[in-house]
Design an enzyme around this catalytic site. Structure first.
Site, PDB file in Angstrom:
ATOM      1  N   GLN A 115       7.819  24.325  16.870  1.00 15.46           N
ATOM      2  CA  GLN A 115       7.841  25.047  15.423  1.00 15.46           C
ATOM      3  C   GLN A 115       6.429  25.238  15.863  1.00 15.46           C
ATOM      4  O   GLN A 115       5.775  25.799  15.853  1.00 15.46           O
ATOM      5  CB  GLN A 115       7.516  23.011  14.944  1.00 15.46           C
ATOM      6  CG  GLN A 115       7.227  22.943  13.834  1.00 15.46           C
ATOM      7  CD  GLN A 115       6.703  21.470  13.509  1.00 15.46           C
ATOM      8  OE1 GLN A 115       5.594  21.056  14.793  1.00 15.46           O
ATOM      9  NE2 GLN A 115       7.093  20.645  12.194  1.00 15.46           N
ATOM     10  N   SER A 118       2.137  25.451  11.605  1.00 15.00           N
ATOM     11  CA  SER A 118       0.294  25.340  11.961  1.00 15.00           C
ATOM     12  C   SER A 118       0.041  26.971  12.004  1.00 15.00           C
ATOM     13  O   SER A 118      -0.059  27.735  12.467  1.00 15.00           O
ATOM     14  CB  SER A 118      -0.087  24.018  12.648  1.00 15.00           C
ATOM     15  OG  SER A 118       0.281  23.649  12.576  1.00 15.00           O
ATOM     16  N   SER A 150       3.222  23.715  19.921  1.00 23.34           N
ATOM     17  CA  SER A 150       3.808  23.235  21.144  1.00 23.34           C
ATOM     18  C   SER A 150       4.952  23.712  21.994  1.00 23.34           C
ATOM     19  O   SER A 150       5.871  23.413  21.014  1.00 23.34           O
ATOM     20  CB  SER A 150       4.046  21.614  21.132  1.00 23.34           C
ATOM     21  OG  SER A 150       3.292  21.557  20.296  1.00 23.34           O
ATOM     22  N   GLU A 233      10.212  14.413  12.144  1.00 21.01           N
ATOM     23  CA  GLU A 233       9.109  14.450  12.884  1.00 21.01           C
ATOM     24  C   GLU A 233       8.820  13.394  13.211  1.00 21.01           C
ATOM     25  O   GLU A 233       8.703  12.241  14.246  1.00 21.01           O
ATOM     26  CB  GLU A 233       8.394  16.388  12.860  1.00 21.01           C
ATOM     27  CG  GLU A 233       6.733  15.700  13.815  1.00 21.01           C
ATOM     28  CD  GLU A 233       5.850  17.333  13.264  1.00 21.01           C
ATOM     29  OE1 GLU A 233       5.867  17.688  12.404  1.00 21.01           O
ATOM     30  OE2 GLU A 233       5.505  17.834  14.732  1.00 21.01           O
ATOM     31  N   GLU A 386      -5.064  11.023   8.072  1.00 23.72           N
ATOM     32  CA  GLU A 386      -5.000  10.718   6.137  1.00 23.72           C
ATOM     33  C   GLU A 386      -4.499  11.223   5.383  1.00 23.72           C
ATOM     34  O   GLU A 386      -4.315  11.218   4.203  1.00 23.72           O
ATOM     35  CB  GLU A 386      -6.674  11.923   6.613  1.00 23.72           C
ATOM     36  CG  GLU A 386      -8.393  11.234   6.906  1.00 23.72           C
ATOM     37  CD  GLU A 386      -8.591  11.419   8.680  1.00 23.72           C
ATOM     38  OE1 GLU A 386      -7.095  12.287   9.314  1.00 23.72           O
ATOM     39  OE2 GLU A 386      -8.545  10.733   9.320  1.00 23.72           O
TER      40      GLU A 386
HETATM   41  C1  LIG Z   1      -0.780  17.117  20.327  1.00 21.16           C
HETATM   42  C2  LIG Z   1      -0.217  18.462  19.225  1.00 21.16           C
HETATM   43  C3  LIG Z   1       0.881  19.545  18.940  1.00 21.16           C
HETATM   44  C4  LIG Z   1       1.009  20.075  17.538  1.00 21.16           C
HETATM   45  N1  LIG Z   1       1.500  20.776  17.367  1.00 21.16           N
HETATM   46  C5  LIG Z   1       2.132  21.254  17.149  1.00 21.16           C
HETATM   47  C6  LIG Z   1       3.221  21.845  16.660  1.00 21.16           C
HETATM   48  O1  LIG Z   1       3.975  22.617  17.732  1.00 21.16           O
HETATM   49  N2  LIG Z   1       3.553  23.339  15.897  1.00 21.16           N
HETATM   50  C7  LIG Z   1       2.665  23.127  14.921  1.00 21.16           C
HETATM   51  O2  LIG Z   1       3.135  23.903  13.748  1.00 21.16           O
HETATM   52  N3  LIG Z   1       1.348  22.963  14.766  1.00 21.16           N
HETATM   53  C8  LIG Z   1       1.296  21.356  16.147  1.00 21.16           C
HETATM   54  N4  LIG Z   1       0.179  20.726  15.860  1.00 21.16           N
HETATM   55  C9  LIG Z   1      -0.724  21.299  14.798  1.00 21.16           C
HETATM   56  C10 LIG Z   1      -1.038  19.948  13.899  1.00 21.16           C
HETATM   57  O3  LIG Z   1       0.158  19.423  13.123  1.00 21.16           O
HETATM   58  C11 LIG Z   1      -2.079  20.055  13.045  1.00 21.16           C
HETATM   59  O4  LIG Z   1      -3.234  20.055  13.952  1.00 21.16           O
HETATM   60  C12 LIG Z   1      -2.511  19.501  11.660  1.00 21.16           C
HETATM   61  O5  LIG Z   1      -1.383  19.164  10.921  1.00 21.16           O
HETATM   62  C13 LIG Z   1      -3.568  19.480  11.487  1.00 21.16           C
HETATM   63  O6  LIG Z   1      -4.137  20.853  11.195  1.00 21.16           O
HETATM   64  P1  LIG Z   1      -5.689  21.478  11.144  1.00 21.16           P
HETATM   65  O7  LIG Z   1      -5.602  21.140  12.860  1.00 21.16           O
HETATM   66  O8  LIG Z   1      -5.114  22.049  10.535  1.00 21.16           O
HETATM   67  O9  LIG Z   1      -6.661  20.198  10.906  1.00 21.16           O
HETATM   68  P2  LIG Z   1      -7.332  20.690   8.900  1.00 21.16           P
HETATM   69  O10 LIG Z   1      -5.947  20.318   7.862  1.00 21.16           O
HETATM   70  O11 LIG Z   1      -8.142  22.003   9.004  1.00 21.16           O
HETATM   71  O12 LIG Z   1      -7.422  18.778   8.994  1.00 21.16           O
HETATM   72  C14 LIG Z   1      -9.903  18.865   9.485  1.00 21.16           C
HETATM   73  C15 LIG Z   1      -9.290  17.135   9.101  1.00 21.16           C
HETATM   74  O13 LIG Z   1      -9.963  16.751   7.675  1.00 21.16           O
HETATM   75  C16 LIG Z   1      -8.723  16.250   7.266  1.00 21.16           C
HETATM   76  N5  LIG Z   1      -8.251  16.586   6.030  1.00 21.16           N
HETATM   77  C17 LIG Z   1      -7.694  17.536   5.327  1.00 21.16           C
HETATM   78  N6  LIG Z   1      -7.031  17.496   4.570  1.00 21.16           N
HETATM   79  C18 LIG Z   1      -7.428  16.638   3.994  1.00 21.16           C
HETATM   80  C19 LIG Z   1      -6.776  15.739   2.477  1.00 21.16           C
HETATM   81  N7  LIG Z   1      -6.611  16.753   1.968  1.00 21.16           N
HETATM   82  N8  LIG Z   1      -7.413  14.775   2.755  1.00 21.16           N
HETATM   83  C20 LIG Z   1      -7.830  13.960   3.637  1.00 21.16           C
HETATM   84  N9  LIG Z   1      -7.975  14.392   4.252  1.00 21.16           N
HETATM   85  C21 LIG Z   1      -7.986  15.570   4.800  1.00 21.16           C
HETATM   86  C22 LIG Z   1      -7.461  16.351   8.271  1.00 21.16           C
HETATM   87  O14 LIG Z   1      -6.893  14.655   8.715  1.00 21.16           O
HETATM   88  C23 LIG Z   1      -8.299  16.391   9.465  1.00 21.16           C
HETATM   89  O15 LIG Z   1      -9.302  15.124  10.488  1.00 21.16           O
HETATM   90  C24 LIG Z   1       0.092  19.830  16.430  1.00 21.16           C
HETATM   91  C25 LIG Z   1      -0.851  19.188  16.672  1.00 21.16           C
HETATM   92  C26 LIG Z   1      -1.416  18.358  18.168  1.00 21.16           C
HETATM   93  C27 LIG Z   1      -2.448  17.514  18.322  1.00 21.16           C
END
Ligand SMILES: Cc1cc2nc3c(=O)[nH]c(=O)nc-3n(C[C@H](O)[C@H](O)[C@H](O)COP(=O)(O)OP(=O)(O)OC[C@H]3O[C@@H](n4cnc5c(N)ncnc54)[C@H](O)[C@@H]3O)c2cc1C
Length: 427
Positions: A115, A118, A150, A233, A386
């Site tokens: 996928q 991100s 992933s 998903e 969240e």
């Molecule tokens: C094990 C694992 C597998 C993954 N696999 C994939 C994959 O295969 N493909 C892919 O595309 N992505 C993947 N991801 C990524 C995942 O979807 C993102 O990490 C996730 O959506 C959060 O985005 P970010 O890391 O940019 O955090 P951010 O969006 O920067 O968020 C940081 C913090 O701020 C909080 N926050 C952000 N916006 C808000 C809001 N509007 N209201 C309240 N709180 C908020 C979040 O909850 C979090 O605690 C994976 C992540 C993990 C841990």
């Protein structure tokens, strides 16, 4: 895996699968031959409708089927994100030609998918992505970067979200592509996690190419297609994410040409990162901790949350049939996060200090320690806790939507304004 951890409550479906395996399991077939037999019988994705290659069963059925295969000693159906997300998305949003081209290879484990959603600057705010695809005749040229992808190293295709129009508001200029990874413009770099594994990757696109024929759902309609992917998903994760990983599909998974019986011997329990109620209750019985009132209290909690998840999944199925269910998917995902964390913690509580050891000398090969270090991830993948709560608050409880001042502006304008702000108005 010990007998206790492997044990599962039996039921009609479990017995039906076992009887089918009695008649059909042939360890001398190659893995690709075996997976064709399994797919033809509808066991790879039993939750899909019969006409789409499944058996029309509920969202929990894949977990039961896979558990019955494993207990029988047969190689389980292929895993991977193609099954979890790409196949149901293409079945919902693709043309008949795209469905014929992409779905059977997924069900038969012939291709691996990842996928590509991100980005370093677009996770929770996924619609803020900036990887761009520019039309060039009957193909698109892709530039940009993804992260946390992933299984990208083991994949042949990616579910790629790219911005195809910067002159419209951010949700409107996105497109969803079935993107071939093996090409000169793509670089994949693994990222190691605290589990010791490198499931994640960074993926870079440098004038990479995707055919217009592989655009799913039409140009600029990617946000709607994405909602479909995220729905599958989250409901899949809510149902235990049973087929997210091993056994690896596709040529890079390294299993296709092997003897199925040999591959089944390696259908490794240590690939299991997520524990469930039956795992933990069996562990408590095995270690004589099922009479400890503290453990029993937590087991009761775990059972309760798991049951709520099951009923929520049934509600989700009914709502999906009526065309809704996003909020139910979010509740399911939140419930499963609680199950994953509590089950992992309880497993290590039952085992005591040795439960946090890793490696072959550790109890159960370090399975529960591994589940423990993986469990925080459940609050992040598939959209953070969240974000799921925001969805439930806005869509189920009718609370006011989060302010989104840039939502209606052309996205290119938003990016230019941000860049000007970052450079003190010079850019
Ligand atoms: C094990 C694992 C597998 C993954 N696999 C994939 C994959 O295969 N493909 C892919 O595309 N992505 C993947 N991801 C990524 C995942 O979807 C993102 O990490 C996730 O959506 C959060 O985005 P970010 O890391 O940019 O955090 P951010 O969006 O920067 O968020 C940081 C913090 O701020 C909080 N926050 C952000 N916006 C808000 C809001 N509007 N209201 C309240 N709180 C908020 C979040 O909850 C979090 O605690 C994976 C992540 C993990 C841990």
């Amino acid at each position: 895996m010990s007998e206790a951890v492997a044990a599962r409550p039996r039921g009609d479906l479990y017995e039906e699968v076992t009887a089918w395996l009695d008649a059909h399991w042939d360890p001398d077939l190659s893995v690709d031959e075996w997976w064709k037999v399994v797919a033809a019988a509808g066991w790879t994705a039993p939750h899909l409708p019969v006409e789409q290659g499944g058996r029309g069963l509920n969202r929990r059925s894949p977990a039961v089927v896979r558990s019955a295969f494993h207990a029988f000693g047969a190689l389980r159906p292929p895993g991977g994100l193609g099954l979890l997300m790409a196949a149901p998305t293409i079945l919902t949003q693709g043309t008949p030609e795209q469905i014929d081209r992409f779905v059977p290879p997924i069900l038969e484990g012939r291709v691996g998918w990842c996928q590509l959603f991100s980005e370093p600057g677009a996770g929770s705010d996924l619609a803020g992505l900036t990887t761009r695809a520019t039309r060039d005749g009957d193909r698109w040229i892709v530039n940009g970067q993804k992260v946390w992808s992933s299984e990208a190293m083991q994949s042949d295709y990616g579910m790629l979200l790219a911005r195809t129009d910067f002159d419209v508001p951010k949700h409107k200029g996105i497109s969803w592509f079935a993107f071939k990874l093996d090409q000169p413009g793509v670089t994949i770099r693994p990222l190691r996690e605290m589990t010791g594994h490198a499931v994640f990757n960074e993926v870079f696109f440098d004038d990479a190419v995707v055919d217009d024929a592989d655009l799913i759902g039409g140009a600029g309609n990617g946000w709607a297609v994405t909602q479909t992917t995220l729905h599958f998903e989250r409901t899949g994760i809510g149902a235990g994410g049973a087929h997210a990983g091993f056994p690896w599909p596709g040529p890079k998974g390294g299993m296709l040409g092997r003897r199925a019986g040999d591959a089944a011997l390696e259908d490794a329990p240590n690939e299991k990162l997520v524990m469930s109620y039956p795992d933990v209750v069996a562990l408590a019985a095995e270690h004589g901790r099922n009479r400890d009132p503290h453990i029993r209290q937590d087991l009761a909690r775990l059972y309760t949350i798991s049951q709520l998840g099951l009923w929520n999944a049934q509600r989700g199925k009914a709502e999906a049939a009526r065309g809704g269910g996003q909020n139910v998917a979010s509740i399911g995902k939140l419930t499963q996060t609680q199950v994953v964390k509590l089950a992992a913690r309880l497993g290590t509580d039952i085992l005591g200090p040795s439960g946090v050891l890793a490696g072959p000398v550790a109890p159960h090969g370090g399975l529960f320690a591994q589940a423990m270090v993986f469990s925080p991830a459940s609050s992040i993948y598939g959209g953070t806790d969240e974000i799921q709560r925001n969805i439930v608050a806005e869509r189920s409880l009718g609370l006011p939507r989060e302010p989104a001042p840039d939502k209606e502006l052309p996205y290119g304008e938003v990016l230019r304004a941000r860049s000007r702000a970052a450079t003190g108005g010079i850019a």
